[in-house]
Write a protein that holds these residues in place. Structure first.
Motif, PDB file in Angstrom:
ATOM      1  N   ASP A  85       0.856  -1.211  -0.056  1.00  0.00           N
ATOM      2  CA  ASP A  85       0.143  -0.115  -0.148  1.00  0.00           C
ATOM      3  C   ASP A  85       0.871   1.311   0.065  1.00  0.00           C
ATOM      4  O   ASP A  85       0.520   2.352   0.424  1.00  0.00           O
ATOM      5  CB  ASP A  85      -0.980   0.092   1.070  1.00  0.00           C
ATOM      6  N   SER A  86       1.905   1.262  -0.725  1.00  0.00           N
ATOM      7  CA  SER A  86       2.858   2.277  -0.774  1.00  0.00           C
ATOM      8  C   SER A  86       3.867   2.031  -1.853  1.00  0.00           C
ATOM      9  O   SER A  86       3.545   0.774  -2.674  1.00  0.00           O
ATOM     10  CB  SER A  86       3.878   2.262   0.617  1.00  0.00           C
ATOM     11  N   VAL A  87       4.750   2.871  -2.289  1.00  0.00           N
ATOM     12  CA  VAL A  87       5.822   2.723  -3.192  1.00  0.00           C
ATOM     13  C   VAL A  87       7.014   3.165  -2.664  1.00  0.00           C
ATOM     14  O   VAL A  87       7.124   4.014  -1.764  1.00  0.00           O
ATOM     15  CB  VAL A  87       5.502   3.480  -4.525  1.00  0.00           C
ATOM     16  N   GLY A  88       8.074   2.373  -3.208  1.00  0.00           N
ATOM     17  CA  GLY A  88       9.341   2.916  -2.331  1.00  0.00           C
ATOM     18  C   GLY A  88      10.689   2.453  -3.309  1.00  0.00           C
ATOM     19  O   GLY A  88      10.340   1.215  -4.007  1.00  0.00           O
ATOM     20  N   LEU A  89      11.517   2.908  -3.424  1.00  0.00           N
ATOM     21  CA  LEU A  89      12.816   2.799  -4.118  1.00  0.00           C
ATOM     22  C   LEU A  89      13.345   1.325  -3.341  1.00  0.00           C
ATOM     23  O   LEU A  89      13.585   1.344  -2.218  1.00  0.00           O
ATOM     24  CB  LEU A  89      13.750   3.533  -4.285  1.00  0.00           C
ATOM     25  N   GLY A  90      13.788   0.581  -4.251  1.00  0.00           N
ATOM     26  CA  GLY A  90      14.238  -0.635  -3.684  1.00  0.00           C
ATOM     27  C   GLY A  90      13.373  -1.762  -2.950  1.00  0.00           C
ATOM     28  O   GLY A  90      14.049  -2.650  -2.303  1.00  0.00           O
ATOM     29  N   ALA A  91      12.248  -1.695  -3.442  1.00  0.00           N
ATOM     30  CA  ALA A  91      11.269  -2.821  -2.952  1.00  0.00           C
ATOM     31  C   ALA A  91      11.550  -3.907  -3.568  1.00  0.00           C
ATOM     32  O   ALA A  91      11.968  -4.067  -4.913  1.00  0.00           O
ATOM     33  CB  ALA A  91       9.865  -2.432  -3.065  1.00  0.00           C
ATOM     34  N   ALA A  92      11.683  -5.134  -2.853  1.00  0.00           N
ATOM     35  CA  ALA A  92      11.708  -6.531  -3.613  1.00  0.00           C
ATOM     36  C   ALA A  92      10.461  -6.749  -4.389  1.00  0.00           C
ATOM     37  O   ALA A  92      10.542  -7.613  -5.486  1.00  0.00           O
ATOM     38  CB  ALA A  92      12.026  -7.714  -2.595  1.00  0.00           C
ATOM     39  N   LEU A  93       9.287  -6.358  -3.665  1.00  0.00           N
ATOM     40  CA  LEU A  93       8.163  -6.590  -4.656  1.00  0.00           C
ATOM     41  C   LEU A  93       7.034  -5.379  -3.815  1.00  0.00           C
ATOM     42  O   LEU A  93       7.103  -5.267  -2.709  1.00  0.00           O
ATOM     43  CB  LEU A  93       7.616  -8.101  -3.932  1.00  0.00           C
ATOM     44  N   THR A  94       6.424  -4.732  -4.775  1.00  0.00           N
ATOM     45  CA  THR A  94       5.294  -3.756  -4.410  1.00  0.00           C
ATOM     46  C   THR A  94       3.846  -4.571  -4.555  1.00  0.00           C
ATOM     47  O   THR A  94       3.669  -5.134  -5.615  1.00  0.00           O
ATOM     48  CB  THR A  94       5.636  -2.723  -5.298  1.00  0.00           C
ATOM     49  N   LEU A  95       3.199  -4.458  -3.389  1.00  0.00           N
ATOM     50  CA  LEU A  95       1.758  -4.724  -3.665  1.00  0.00           C
ATOM     51  C   LEU A  95       0.738  -3.789  -3.174  1.00  0.00           C
ATOM     52  O   LEU A  95       0.500  -3.625  -1.919  1.00  0.00           O
ATOM     53  CB  LEU A  95       1.634  -5.991  -2.613  1.00  0.00           C
ATOM     54  N   ALA A  96       0.536  -2.793  -4.066  1.00  0.00           N
ATOM     55  CA  ALA A  96      -0.120  -1.716  -3.919  1.00  0.00           C
ATOM     56  C   ALA A  96      -1.148  -1.381  -5.040  1.00  0.00           C
ATOM     57  O   ALA A  96      -0.932  -1.554  -6.219  1.00  0.00           O
ATOM     58  CB  ALA A  96       0.755  -0.343  -3.717  1.00  0.00           C
ATOM     59  N   HIS A  97      -2.182  -0.659  -4.647  1.00  0.00           N
ATOM     60  CA  HIS A  97      -2.981  -0.177  -5.649  1.00  0.00           C
ATOM     61  C   HIS A  97      -2.908   1.163  -6.011  1.00  0.00           C
ATOM     62  O   HIS A  97      -3.874   1.925  -6.841  1.00  0.00           O
ATOM     63  CB  HIS A  97      -4.386  -0.465  -5.175  1.00  0.00           C
ATOM     64  N   ARG A 154      -1.674   4.431  -7.595  1.00  0.00           N
ATOM     65  CA  ARG A 154      -1.578   4.604  -9.113  1.00  0.00           C
ATOM     66  C   ARG A 154      -0.075   4.689  -9.714  1.00  0.00           C
ATOM     67  O   ARG A 154       0.777   5.205  -9.043  1.00  0.00           O
ATOM     68  CB  ARG A 154      -2.349   6.021  -9.598  1.00  0.00           C
ATOM     69  N   GLY A 155       0.209   3.888 -10.769  1.00  0.00           N
ATOM     70  CA  GLY A 155       1.452   3.716 -11.086  1.00  0.00           C
ATOM     71  C   GLY A 155       2.316   2.722 -10.403  1.00  0.00           C
ATOM     72  O   GLY A 155       3.466   2.746 -10.788  1.00  0.00           O
ATOM     73  N   ALA A 156       1.832   2.198  -9.312  1.00  0.00           N
ATOM     74  CA  ALA A 156       2.538   1.140  -8.317  1.00  0.00           C
ATOM     75  C   ALA A 156       2.950   0.079  -9.371  1.00  0.00           C
ATOM     76  O   ALA A 156       2.364  -0.419 -10.331  1.00  0.00           O
ATOM     77  CB  ALA A 156       1.755   0.743  -7.471  1.00  0.00           C
ATOM     78  N   ALA A 157       4.203  -0.468  -9.138  1.00  0.00           N
ATOM     79  CA  ALA A 157       4.867  -1.565  -9.835  1.00  0.00           C
ATOM     80  C   ALA A 157       4.325  -2.941  -9.391  1.00  0.00           C
ATOM     81  O   ALA A 157       5.073  -3.861  -9.447  1.00  0.00           O
ATOM     82  CB  ALA A 157       6.293  -1.685  -9.656  1.00  0.00           C
ATOM     83  N   THR A 158       3.131  -2.749  -8.985  1.00  0.00           N
ATOM     84  CA  THR A 158       2.667  -4.288  -8.745  1.00  0.00           C
ATOM     85  C   THR A 158       2.524  -5.221  -9.925  1.00  0.00           C
ATOM     86  O   THR A 158       2.020  -4.824 -10.787  1.00  0.00           O
ATOM     87  CB  THR A 158       1.088  -4.213  -7.889  1.00  0.00           C
ATOM     88  N   PRO A 159       2.958  -6.280  -9.686  1.00  0.00           N
ATOM     89  CA  PRO A 159       2.909  -7.401 -10.903  1.00  0.00           C
ATOM     90  C   PRO A 159       1.470  -7.463 -11.370  1.00  0.00           C
ATOM     91  O   PRO A 159       0.464  -7.561 -10.663  1.00  0.00           O
ATOM     92  CB  PRO A 159       3.322  -8.825 -10.342  1.00  0.00           C
ATOM     93  N   GLY A 160       1.297  -7.700 -12.826  1.00  0.00           N
ATOM     94  CA  GLY A 160      -0.060  -7.590 -13.247  1.00  0.00           C
ATOM     95  C   GLY A 160      -0.974  -8.652 -12.719  1.00  0.00           C
ATOM     96  O   GLY A 160      -2.093  -8.235 -12.439  1.00  0.00           O
ATOM     97  N   PRO A 161      -0.636  -9.893 -12.518  1.00  0.00           N
ATOM     98  CA  PRO A 161      -1.452 -11.054 -12.080  1.00  0.00           C
ATOM     99  C   PRO A 161      -1.752 -10.855 -10.529  1.00  0.00           C
ATOM    100  O   PRO A 161      -2.778 -11.472 -10.280  1.00  0.00           O
ATOM    101  CB  PRO A 161      -0.501 -12.316 -12.224  1.00  0.00           C
ATOM    102  N   LEU A 162      -1.304  -9.741 -10.037  1.00  0.00           N
ATOM    103  CA  LEU A 162      -1.441  -9.604  -8.519  1.00  0.00           C
ATOM    104  C   LEU A 162      -2.214  -8.007  -8.133  1.00  0.00           C
ATOM    105  O   LEU A 162      -2.586  -7.844  -7.254  1.00  0.00           O
ATOM    106  CB  LEU A 162      -0.283  -9.543  -7.801  1.00  0.00           C
ATOM    107  N   ARG A 163      -2.581  -7.420  -9.446  1.00  0.00           N
ATOM    108  CA  ARG A 163      -3.302  -6.268  -9.438  1.00  0.00           C
ATOM    109  C   ARG A 163      -4.866  -6.528  -8.523  1.00  0.00           C
ATOM    110  O   ARG A 163      -5.400  -7.521  -9.151  1.00  0.00           O
ATOM    111  CB  ARG A 163      -3.655  -5.556 -10.532  1.00  0.00           C
TER     112      ARG A 163
END
Length: 355
Positions: free
Chosen positions: A22-34, A36-45
């Motif tokens: 629920d955030s964005v941050g540089l250096g994340a191993a994985l982002t799980l956030a809704h 806008r523009g977050a790098a959440t993997p497509g299948p996990l949106r």
């Protein structure tokens, strides 16, 4: 074998492989956030960040999910449920449908009251709300205490993470905390479902008009508004508020949306009609929930605007209810005249539409 995960404050995101929720941050191993523009993997949106976390638990081979550290840059219901689910995967999957409703109610204030899980979801959200306010500070309240949310919220996670499972599995254990808000919301839901309240939907612009005697808690006011993104509340005494829901601040996965519109031109139009001496004001389109309302002697803080409508003053307008409804509808229809709904609007695209 599932990794044993633990929470870390947001400032520690780069000190080890970390899942950012629920955030964005540089250096994340994985982002799980809704966001806008977050790098959440497509299948996990998903519509909610907690929903993305729950999806991730169904896809254990997801790159980055092997990280043990989990963080978020703020505390709210959706983000907390997501973090908690990653730390308690078996229990989270057992209660997945309930947790999804908790996250949706917490973030969007939406809930189908006919759903068998609705009451329990409300109890859990009320428990989180009550304990948060009693033990820490209200949402968006950190700046007033001269604290940074990404730092101060770590204390909330530390308290809630080991205690949530007990209330999830036995909501009655938290009744002393959730009881008062739960009763207030249920009473308001009865009003919202009663003969004194009428709703009119304008699906072409994503607007619902709610005519009801007085201001209601958000869970009662927004509860039945799923699929719509603007709420015009018309209260007795010619008191009004127009709000753009949080559903258009984030990337919804389940449906297309129209972009937000800047409310300044509508405020100017209403001010040209207003004869009460009050001034119409509006928040900018990048606010999490832009609100158009008559201003009082003091500007509302973000915490006050996020809090329930029945807890803030709403002033009488000289504009008749039918005229107010038509002005809002005309504004939205003009703004959306040549725009088609879609998913994943960028902020640049939103601004290009006139926002």
């Amino acid at each position: 074998m599932n990794p044993v995960r633990y929470f870390v404050p947001f400032a520690a995101v780069r000190q080890q492989p970390t899942i950012v929720v629920d955030s964005v941050g540089l250096g994340a191993a994985l982002t799980l956030a809704h966001w806008r523009g977050a790098a959440t993997p497509g299948p996990l949106r998903d519509d909610t960040s907690a929903g993305s976390c729950l999806r991730a638990l169904h896809h254990p081979a997801t790159s980055g999910l092997e990280a043990q550290a989990v963080t978020a840059n703020h505390f709210d219901v959706d983000g907390f449920v997501g973090v908690w689910a990653l730390l308690n995967p078996a229990l989270a999957l057992r209660h997945e449908m309930l947790l999804r409703r908790v996250a949706t109610l917490g973030d969007f204030r939406e809930l189908d009251w006919a759903d068998p899980l609705a009451d329990t979801a409300l109890q859990l959200v009320c428990w989180l709300n009550a304990e948060e306010k009693a033990r820490f500070y209200e949402p968006f309240g950190a700046p007033a205490r001269r604290r940074r949310e990404d730092e101060a919220s770590a204390e909330k996670f530390a308290w809630f993470l080991p205690r949530f499972a007990e209330v999830l599995e036995n909501p009655a254990a938290g009744r002393a905390a959730w009881g008062p808000e739960y009763a207030r919301v249920k009473a308001a839901v009865a009003v919202a479902q009663g003969p004194g309240t009428q709703r009119t939907g304008y699906a072409d612009v994503g607007l619902v008009v709610v005519r009801t005697p007085g201001p209601l808690p958000y869970y009662a006011l927004f509860g039945p508004t799923a699929g719509l993104d603007w709420v015009l509340s018309l209260y007795d005494g010619q008191r009004y508020e127009l709000e753009c829901k949080y559903t258009t601040w984030i990337d919804l996965e389940s449906r297309s949306t129209l972009p937000r519109l800047a409310l300044g031109p509508l405020a100017a139009r209403l001010n040209a009609l207003e004869t009460s001496g009050q001034i119409w004001v509006a928040d900018g389109p990048t606010d999490t929930g832009p609100l158009l309302r008559l201003a009082g002697p003091r500007k509302l803080s973000k915490a006050q605007r996020y809090a329930d409508p029945d807890g803030r003053p709403i002033y009488a307008s000289s504009i008749a209810p039918a005229a107010m409804e038509q002005e809002v509808l005309a504004f939205l229809r003009a703004g959306y005249a040549n725009i088609q709904p879609k998913k994943y609007w960028t902020w640049a695209e939103v601004k290009a539409t006139g926002a």
